[in-house]
Each structure stands twice: as C-alpha cells, then as structure tokens.
Design an enzyme around this catalytic site. Structure first.
Site, PDB file in Angstrom:
ATOM      1  N   CYS A  53       0.904  -1.178   0.000  1.00 36.95           N
ATOM      2  CA  CYS A  53       0.000   0.000   0.000  1.00 36.95           C
ATOM      3  C   CYS A  53       0.922   1.201   0.000  1.00 36.95           C
ATOM      4  O   CYS A  53       1.196   1.790   1.037  1.00 36.95           O
ATOM      5  CB  CYS A  53      -0.870  -0.003   1.249  1.00 36.95           C
ATOM      6  SG  CYS A  53      -2.070  -1.336   1.253  1.00 36.95           S
ATOM      7  N   ALA A  54       1.393   1.584  -1.172  1.00 33.66           N
ATOM      8  CA  ALA A  54       2.600   2.407  -1.236  1.00 33.66           C
ATOM      9  C   ALA A  54       2.378   3.918  -1.231  1.00 33.66           C
ATOM     10  O   ALA A  54       3.265   4.665  -0.827  1.00 33.66           O
ATOM     11  CB  ALA A  54       3.387   2.026  -2.481  1.00 33.66           C
ATOM     12  N   ALA A  55       1.231   4.364  -1.728  1.00 37.03           N
ATOM     13  CA  ALA A  55       1.064   5.804  -1.957  1.00 37.03           C
ATOM     14  C   ALA A  55       0.891   6.585  -0.644  1.00 37.03           C
ATOM     15  O   ALA A  55       0.260   6.059   0.276  1.00 37.03           O
ATOM     16  CB  ALA A  55      -0.148   6.039  -2.847  1.00 37.03           C
ATOM     17  N   PRO A  56       1.453   7.795  -0.534  1.00 34.60           N
ATOM     18  CA  PRO A  56       2.178   8.564  -1.560  1.00 34.60           C
ATOM     19  C   PRO A  56       3.658   8.237  -1.704  1.00 34.60           C
ATOM     20  O   PRO A  56       4.361   8.932  -2.440  1.00 34.60           O
ATOM     21  CB  PRO A  56       1.999  10.003  -1.074  1.00 34.60           C
ATOM     22  CG  PRO A  56       1.889   9.888   0.409  1.00 34.60           C
ATOM     23  CD  PRO A  56       1.209   8.571   0.688  1.00 34.60           C
ATOM     24  N   GLY A  57       4.142   7.230  -1.010  1.00 33.06           N
ATOM     25  CA  GLY A  57       5.471   6.730  -1.339  1.00 33.06           C
ATOM     26  C   GLY A  57       6.580   7.111  -0.368  1.00 33.06           C
ATOM     27  O   GLY A  57       7.759   6.879  -0.662  1.00 33.06           O
ATOM     28  N   GLY A  58       6.226   7.651   0.786  1.00 35.94           N
ATOM     29  CA  GLY A  58       7.259   8.009   1.765  1.00 35.94           C
ATOM     30  C   GLY A  58       8.124   6.805   2.134  1.00 35.94           C
ATOM     31  O   GLY A  58       9.355   6.874   2.115  1.00 35.94           O
ATOM     32  N   LYS A  59       7.451   5.693   2.427  1.00 39.61           N
ATOM     33  CA  LYS A  59       8.209   4.522   2.878  1.00 39.61           C
ATOM     34  C   LYS A  59       8.898   3.846   1.693  1.00 39.61           C
ATOM     35  O   LYS A  59       9.995   3.321   1.831  1.00 39.61           O
ATOM     36  CB  LYS A  59       7.297   3.560   3.642  1.00 39.61           C
ATOM     37  CG  LYS A  59       6.667   4.252   4.850  1.00 39.61           C
ATOM     38  CD  LYS A  59       5.795   3.365   5.679  1.00 39.61           C
ATOM     39  CE  LYS A  59       5.074   4.153   6.759  1.00 39.61           C
ATOM     40  NZ  LYS A  59       3.934   4.965   6.265  1.00 39.61           N
ATOM     41  N   ASP A 101       1.557  -1.541   4.721  1.00 38.07           N
ATOM     42  CA  ASP A 101       1.212  -0.311   5.463  1.00 38.07           C
ATOM     43  C   ASP A 101      -0.285  -0.107   5.230  1.00 38.07           C
ATOM     44  O   ASP A 101      -0.701   0.652   4.358  1.00 38.07           O
ATOM     45  CB  ASP A 101       2.047   0.849   4.902  1.00 38.07           C
ATOM     46  CG  ASP A 101       1.925   2.112   5.735  1.00 38.07           C
ATOM     47  OD1 ASP A 101       1.425   2.034   6.867  1.00 38.07           O
ATOM     48  OD2 ASP A 101       2.317   3.182   5.237  1.00 38.07           O
ATOM     49  N   CYS A 147      -1.114   3.507  11.048  1.00 38.07           N
ATOM     50  CA  CYS A 147      -1.001   4.731  11.861  1.00 38.07           C
ATOM     51  C   CYS A 147      -2.241   4.821  12.747  1.00 38.07           C
ATOM     52  O   CYS A 147      -2.800   5.891  12.940  1.00 38.07           O
ATOM     53  CB  CYS A 147      -0.787   5.971  11.007  1.00 38.07           C
ATOM     54  SG  CYS A 147      -2.052   6.239   9.766  1.00 38.07           S
TER      55      CYS A 147
END
Ligand SMILES: C[S@@+](CC[C@H](N)C(=O)[O-])C[C@H]1O[C@@H](n2cnc3c(N)ncnc32)[C@H](O)[C@@H]1O
Length: 426
Positions: A248-254, A316, A369
């Site tokens: 669950c990548a967006a917005p891509g911080g991790k 995530d 979170c």
C-alpha cells in the site's frame, strides 16, 4: 473572496461532504497568492477541526433555530468566527467585520446582521468551560473516547491531549547523499535548530519551516516524514538483491526510504488509488530512485503479479489513522465507529493474501497509523492464531515485551501514533 469565506467553504466540504482537509484545503488555498494568507487559512480550518464540539455548542446556543440546507455554510462561517475570537490573537473587531463581510461574499446578504450579532454576543461571553459531556470536554467523538478508555485505561486522557497538540516537523535524512550528522551540521549553519530521533535517519526540527528553506531539499537531501513512519524501512531491513513488495505504497514516503537504505533491490510499489500512485512517482523522481509501480489491489495480488514470491513485504495497511489526529484533526469527524470493524476486516483479508505471496523465510512488516488494538495487536493476535507458519519476530518484541507488536502512542518521543508487527514465515 476573503479568507474567512474560503475557510467556511473548506469546513463545509469536510463536515457536510466528507472530504478530507488535505483535499479540500489546497483547493481553496489556490485562490490566495500570499504565503501568510495561505497559512492563516490553514490555521483557521485545522483549528476549527481541533475544537469543533466546543465551537459548535457556542454557536448553536446563540441561535434561535439551526441553519439548514444551503444556509449551513453560514453555520460553518460562524464556527470560523468563534474560533478567531476564542483561539487566535486576531483583534475581535477585525475577526467580526471580516467574518460578516465573508457572509456577504458567500451571497447570504440577509444573514450578515445575524452573523454580526451572534459574534458580538460570543465576544461578550467568556470562553465557556465545557464539561457538560466528554465530547465537549475532550473535543473528541464519544465513540473514540470509549475505545481509547478501554484500550488505554491509564493513558487515554494523555493520548487525547497529545492528539490536540500541533505536530512537530520531522525530516528523513537521505543516507545515499550524506550522513545524518553532516546534514545536522548544515542545518546548524543555516541557523535551523534540530536534533536526532531514535531511528537512524530521523531529524526533529525545533520549529516547522518551509521546505524550500531547507538546504538542498529539491536535490533530495532530505524528505519530510514523521519519526514514527521512518521506523518502517529500518524494521523491514531490505537486503541487496531482494524482491520486495510495498503493498500500500502511496504517496510513497516509505517506498523512497526503503530505496534510500538499499537501492539494489527490485521494489514493487502497489496502490489501488491511481491518483495517489502518481505522487509515488513524483517522490521517486525528486529523489532519483526507481521502483516498479502497479495500480492494483493488495488483496488480490494474483490479478497483477505472475512473478516469484517476495522476500519481504511491507503492508502499510489502510486504517483509522487515529494515531495521526494531531496532523489530521478532521479524522475525528470523518471516521465513524462502524468504520473500525470494517477496516479490521479489510486489513485481515490483506494480511492473509500478502502472506500467501511471501517466500518461506521471508519477512512481512505490518504497519498502521492507528492506535486502536482492533487494527493492531488484536489483528496480529488473530492472524498468528490462524496461521501456523507465522511467528512474531523478536526485533520488535524487544521494544515492547508486554504486547504483540510495537504500539507507539501519539507524542511518544515526539512521534505520531503508529503500530508495527514483524512477522516471519517458517
Ligand atoms: C497508510 S496509506 C500508505 C502510506 C504509504 N505507505 C507511505 O508511506 O507513503 C494506505 C494506502 O493504501 C491504499 N490502499 C487502500 N486499499 C488498498 C488495496 N486494497 N490495495 C492497495 N492499496 C490500497 C490507499 O490508497 C493508501 O494510499
């Protein structure tokens, strides 16, 4: 259009249409040229969301009958007026006259006098001590208070208090470019006071600052990311040559952090929201990093992946976001009690599905979170009970021996509320 009218529009979008502040606010900020005005608009909208029940009660108590339908936006404008009087240093006369002018600009000429009179009435009153019920006392919906009381009998008030603080600004040092100590020295040279956080790349700024004032921000030297979120990539421990799924990548911080730690990997970054996936690409571009982006469903990997199983998976998961209320106070009013069970069901499907796509010996890092056990420790407890080849890794358990996984509560070491569980497949 004046700033108070724009604020009323944003709040209307959030409370009546269910849009998030992070979508509704930039839409109206576009109408302002000046940075200071944009900041004041944000302050009014975020502020109203933080103390909504108290403002709402005060405004409603001053009205003979509630405003309905199209006139609802004038109610929201009154909230903005009341917030200015109680919670800002804006002189009362300016707050009242600007808010009345906003009413005219919103094309409710007939209500200008009413707005004026109500705000003058409120101005004459002391800020009420709202202890009539817990929602008013804590500016938090009753269902969430109940859940926090049950999960944190000794700490729920502190958690609510922390969730109303203004969040600090954290940076993630790009270890591909410089060491964290080197960047701290550069910040110091620019008179920016900062300290280190507990994870390897985390830098905590003493006060928030425009990113463009940060040395070499555009060149990718640092990114903005909360200290708690920065634990994800470190706990995932990517290793050279591995095939890794960021589910669950967006917005891509991790996604970006994983690649900054180890760029010699094949990273598949997936999200089911195409618009948000574009932001992953923008973040990768700014940092000159590469990943394979897929618009797909993390609960149906077979539909878009025919390759090998993954060495590591970061899940995530979509969640209630109750750990980040200090950054997104609108969450308190956008979420409903029934969302929690629905989210828990979705998370459980996702984790089972991702597990199937993990190699034996592989690692799955589950992250949210959220601060609610239903999405965190209870979720993982149930997963371990139904999954014989799964075991909890000790890396995280050392941080928290009493519970399953690592629950960070809001404000702990200045971080957002977050949850991590590291699972190993036999
Ligand atoms: C907590 S956010 C991810 C934050 C991201 N990992 C980061 O660090 O920037 C959760 C993401 O899950 C995505 N999502 C929700 N349901 C999904 C699904 N079924 N499959 C894939 N992605 C999903 C949402 O669009 C959202 O971008």
């Amino acid at each position: 259009m004046n700033l108070r009218a724009l604020a009323a529009k944003v709040i209307f979008q959030v409370l009546e249409k269910g849009l998030s502040l992070s979508v509704a606010l930039p839409d109206q900020q576009r109408h302002l040229d000046n940075g200071k005005d944009k900041a004041l608009l944000a302050e009014l909208c975020y502020g109203v969301m933080r103390v909504l029940p108290q403002l709402d009660k005060q405004v409603s108590d001053c009205m003979s009958k509630p405003l309905k339908g199209k006139q609802r936006i004038v109610h929201q404008l009154l909230l903005v007026g009341c917030y200015q009087l109680y919670c800002t240093r804006i002189p009362s006369h300016a707050a009242i006259s600007e808010t009345a002018e906003a009413c005219r600009q919103l094309k409710f000429e007939g209500l200008v006098k009413v707005v004026n009179a109500i705000l003058r009435n409120i101005q004459r009153q002391q800020k009420p001590l709202s202890s009539a019920n817990e929602t008013l006392q804590y500016n938090t919906p009753a269902w969430l208070i109940k859940r926090l009381q049950s999960a944190y009998p000794d700490k729920w008030q502190e958690i609510i208090e922390q969730s109303h603080q203004r969040p600090p600004m954290w940076l993630r040092n790009n270890q591909k470019i410089q060491s964290r100590d080197d960047y701290l020295t550069r910040l110091h040279d620019h008179d920016i006071t900062a300290s280190t956080g507990s994870s390897d790349d985390a830098i905590l700024l003493e006060s928030p600052i425009d990113v463009m004032k940060l040395p070499d921000f555009s060149a990718g030297s640092v990114s903005v990311q909360d200290g708690a979120a920065q634990w994800a990539a470190s706990l995932l421990t990517p290793k050279e040559g591995e095939l890794i799924l960021d589910a669950c990548a967006a917005p891509g911080g991790k996604t970006c952090h994983i690649l900054e730690i180890e760029s010699n990997i094949k990273l598949i970054a997936v999200d089911n929201d195409a618009k948000r996936l574009e932001r992953v690409q923008q973040n990768l571009d700014r940092l000159s990093l590469e990943a394979t982006l897929i618009h797909g469903d993390a609960a149906n990997i077979d539909a878009w992946w025919q390759g090998d199983k993954f060495d590591r998976i970061l899940l995530d998961a979509p969640c209630s976001a109750t750990g980040v209320i200090r950054r997104h106070p609108d969450i308190k009013w956008l979420r409903k009690n029934s969302d929690i069970e629905e989210l828990a069901r979705l998370q459980s499907t996702m984790i089972d599905h991702c597990w199937h796509w993990l190699k034996p010996g592989g690692t799955l890092l589950y992250a949210t979170c959220s601060i609610l056990p239903q999405e965190n420790s209870e979720q993982i407890r149930a997963f371990l009970a139904r999954t014989p080849d799964a075991r909890l890794d000790t890396l995280i358990q050392q941080k928290n021996q009493e519970s399953i996984g690592w629950q960070i509560t809001p404000g702990q070491e200045n971080m957002d509320g977050f949850y991590y569980a590291r699972l190993i497949k036999d």
